[in-house]
Write a protein that holds these residues in place. Structure first.
Motif, PDB file in Angstrom:
ATOM      1  N   MET A  78      27.335  57.102  36.572  1.00 28.29           N
ATOM      2  CA  MET A  78      28.445  56.619  37.375  1.00 28.29           C
ATOM      3  C   MET A  78      28.185  55.186  37.861  1.00 28.29           C
ATOM      4  N   ALA A  79      26.961  54.889  38.226  1.00 28.00           N
ATOM      5  CA  ALA A  79      26.612  53.541  38.686  1.00 28.00           C
ATOM      6  C   ALA A  79      26.797  52.525  37.561  1.00 28.00           C
ATOM      7  N   ARG A  80      26.420  52.910  36.338  1.00 22.24           N
ATOM      8  CA  ARG A  80      26.590  52.007  35.185  1.00 22.24           C
ATOM      9  C   ARG A  80      28.066  51.737  34.925  1.00 22.24           C
ATOM     10  N   ARG A  81      28.885  52.772  34.978  1.00 19.80           N
ATOM     11  CA  ARG A  81      30.328  52.604  34.763  1.00 19.80           C
ATOM     12  C   ARG A  81      30.943  51.699  35.820  1.00 19.80           C
ATOM     13  N   LYS A  82      30.498  51.909  37.051  1.00 22.62           N
ATOM     14  CA  LYS A  82      31.013  51.096  38.157  1.00 22.62           C
ATOM     15  C   LYS A  82      30.651  49.623  37.961  1.00 22.62           C
ATOM     16  N   ARG A  83      29.422  49.364  37.582  1.00 19.30           N
ATOM     17  CA  ARG A  83      28.976  47.977  37.370  1.00 19.30           C
ATOM     18  C   ARG A  83      29.693  47.342  36.172  1.00 19.30           C
ATOM     19  N   LEU A  84      29.883  48.119  35.103  1.00 20.08           N
ATOM     20  CA  LEU A  84      30.619  47.584  33.948  1.00 20.08           C
ATOM     21  C   LEU A  84      32.072  47.266  34.304  1.00 20.08           C
ATOM     22  N   ALA A  85      32.697  48.114  35.112  1.00 28.97           N
ATOM     23  CA  ALA A  85      34.076  47.853  35.542  1.00 28.97           C
ATOM     24  C   ALA A  85      34.134  46.590  36.397  1.00 28.97           C
ATOM     25  N   GLN A  86      33.176  46.430  37.285  1.00 29.25           N
ATOM     26  CA  GLN A  86      33.131  45.227  38.110  1.00 29.25           C
ATOM     27  C   GLN A  86      32.844  43.987  37.261  1.00 29.25           C
ATOM     28  N   PHE A  87      31.937  44.112  36.306  1.00 29.91           N
ATOM     29  CA  PHE A  87      31.615  42.988  35.428  1.00 29.91           C
ATOM     30  C   PHE A  87      32.829  42.571  34.608  1.00 29.91           C
ATOM     31  N   GLY A  88      33.558  43.544  34.070  1.00 25.11           N
ATOM     32  CA  GLY A  88      34.771  43.238  33.300  1.00 25.11           C
ATOM     33  C   GLY A  88      35.810  42.524  34.151  1.00 25.11           C
ATOM     34  N   ALA A  89      36.013  42.993  35.377  1.00 28.52           N
ATOM     35  CA  ALA A  89      36.975  42.346  36.275  1.00 28.52           C
ATOM     36  C   ALA A  89      36.514  40.935  36.639  1.00 28.52           C
ATOM     37  N   LEU A  90      35.213  40.760  36.834  1.00 24.98           N
ATOM     38  CA  LEU A  90      34.677  39.426  37.144  1.00 24.98           C
ATOM     39  C   LEU A  90      34.898  38.460  35.979  1.00 24.98           C
ATOM     40  N   MET A  91      34.660  38.920  34.761  1.00 26.43           N
ATOM     41  CA  MET A  91      34.866  38.057  33.587  1.00 26.43           C
ATOM     42  C   MET A  91      36.345  37.660  33.438  1.00 26.43           C
ATOM     43  N   ILE A  92      37.239  38.590  33.711  1.00 26.16           N
ATOM     44  CA  ILE A  92      38.675  38.271  33.666  1.00 26.16           C
ATOM     45  C   ILE A  92      39.009  37.236  34.727  1.00 26.16           C
ATOM     46  N   ALA A  93      38.467  37.412  35.928  1.00 21.20           N
ATOM     47  CA  ALA A  93      38.725  36.461  37.007  1.00 21.20           C
ATOM     48  C   ALA A  93      38.211  35.064  36.646  1.00 21.20           C
ATOM     49  N   ILE A  94      37.027  34.993  36.081  1.00 17.30           N
ATOM     50  CA  ILE A  94      36.464  33.691  35.689  1.00 17.30           C
ATOM     51  C   ILE A  94      37.307  33.055  34.591  1.00 17.30           C
ATOM     52  N   LEU A  95      37.677  33.842  33.575  1.00 15.70           N
ATOM     53  CA  LEU A  95      38.476  33.309  32.471  1.00 15.70           C
ATOM     54  C   LEU A  95      39.797  32.729  32.957  1.00 15.70           C
ATOM     55  N   PHE A  96      40.527  33.481  33.758  1.00 16.23           N
ATOM     56  CA  PHE A  96      41.840  33.000  34.178  1.00 16.23           C
ATOM     57  C   PHE A  96      41.753  31.919  35.254  1.00 16.23           C
ATOM     58  N   THR A  97      40.664  31.871  36.007  1.00 22.14           N
ATOM     59  CA  THR A  97      40.454  30.740  36.908  1.00 22.14           C
ATOM     60  C   THR A  97      40.239  29.469  36.089  1.00 22.14           C
ATOM     61  N   LEU A  98      39.440  29.564  35.026  1.00 22.48           N
ATOM     62  CA  LEU A  98      39.240  28.404  34.143  1.00 22.48           C
ATOM     63  C   LEU A  98      40.543  27.970  33.466  1.00 22.48           C
ATOM     64  N   ILE A  99      41.308  28.933  32.965  1.00 25.23           N
ATOM     65  CA  ILE A  99      42.591  28.598  32.331  1.00 25.23           C
ATOM     66  C   ILE A  99      43.504  27.918  33.338  1.00 25.23           C
ATOM     67  N   GLY A 100      43.567  28.454  34.553  1.00 25.98           N
ATOM     68  CA  GLY A 100      44.411  27.851  35.584  1.00 25.98           C
ATOM     69  C   GLY A 100      43.961  26.445  35.946  1.00 25.98           C
ATOM     70  N   ALA A 101      42.653  26.256  36.128  1.00 25.21           N
ATOM     71  CA  ALA A 101      42.136  24.944  36.507  1.00 25.21           C
ATOM     72  C   ALA A 101      42.345  23.921  35.391  1.00 25.21           C
ATOM     73  N   LEU A 102      42.092  24.313  34.151  1.00 23.43           N
ATOM     74  CA  LEU A 102      42.263  23.370  33.043  1.00 23.43           C
ATOM     75  C   LEU A 102      43.732  23.073  32.758  1.00 23.43           C
ATOM     76  N   SER A 103      44.604  24.033  33.013  1.00 20.51           N
ATOM     77  CA  SER A 103      46.021  23.790  32.733  1.00 20.51           C
ATOM     78  C   SER A 103      46.681  22.916  33.786  1.00 20.51           C
ATOM     79  N   ILE A 104      46.047  22.753  34.942  1.00 20.92           N
ATOM     80  CA  ILE A 104      46.586  21.830  35.946  1.00 20.92           C
ATOM     81  C   ILE A 104      46.615  20.412  35.378  1.00 20.92           C
TER      82      ILE A 104
END
Length: 193
Positions: A104-130
């Motif tokens: 369960m701890a591994r699944r939780k960390r993977l879910a958090q890691f996936g959400a973090l990667m999405i947040a980083i990706l779309f923050t970069l897309i947003g910043a570069l598209s400005i």
């Protein structure tokens, strides 16, 4: 001799639904109805524009020049808004072999890691598209179809990208708080009630 499936609602012809189906959406601070209504509005506008163009082409042998440009813009917006809803509902693409296996701890960390990667990706897309929006505004770029200022369309990319990043941060926080992540045993389902 085969027996017919149990009566009641089914996912497909052979698999009955369990009687205790959980709610589709988990609670969020910003309502998911925003993305749902934007999707409905965009799809409705896209259908109306396309239908109007078909009618005009059928009766006059000409078409509205602006419909292609607006349709492309609306399809891009639809993909971004639906992406935001998918992130908020944790329905993004993943390899379930890895995300649903292990402790369960591994699944939780993977879910958090996936959400973090999405947040980083779309923050970069947003910043570069400005920068792209600024260039469209500064150089007075116009659209090739009907000559509108290009920044009218491009301004929405950083806005929606940052919204998706915020939805991903919210998902990461919710996944950090969740205690019974992904366990399929009856005991863990009974603990959530």
């Amino acid at each position: 001799m085969t027996t017919p499936p149990e009566s009641g609602p089914t996912l497909d012809a052979a698999s009955p639904l369990p009687p205790d189906i959980e709610a589709a959406d988990e609670p969020t601070k910003v309502p998911l109805a925003i993305e749902d209504w934007l999707t409905v509005i965009i799809m409705g506008a896209l259908a109306l524009i396309t239908f109007a163009n078909v009618i005009v082409r059928y009766f006059t042998d000409s078409s509205f020049a602006w419909t292609e440009e607006f349709s492309v813009f609306l399809m891009i917006m639809l993909a971004l808004v639906a992406g935001s809803a998918a992130v908020a509902r944790d329905r993004h693409i993943r390899i379930e072999y890895f995300s649903e296996s292990g402790s369960m701890a591994r699944r939780k960390r993977l879910a958090q890691f996936g959400a973090l990667m999405i947040a980083i990706l779309f923050t970069l897309i947003g910043a570069l598209s400005i920068r792209m929006v600024w260039d469209d505004f500064r150089f007075e770029e116009t659209t090739p179809g009907i000559g509108l200022p290009a920044w009218w369309y491009s301004i929405w990319l950083p806005i929606v990208s940052f919204a998706i990043a915020l939805r991903a941060v919210g998902l990461m926080i919710r996944r950090g708080r969740k205690t019974n992540y992904g366990s399929d045993t009856k005991e863990s389902k009974d603990d959530t009630k």
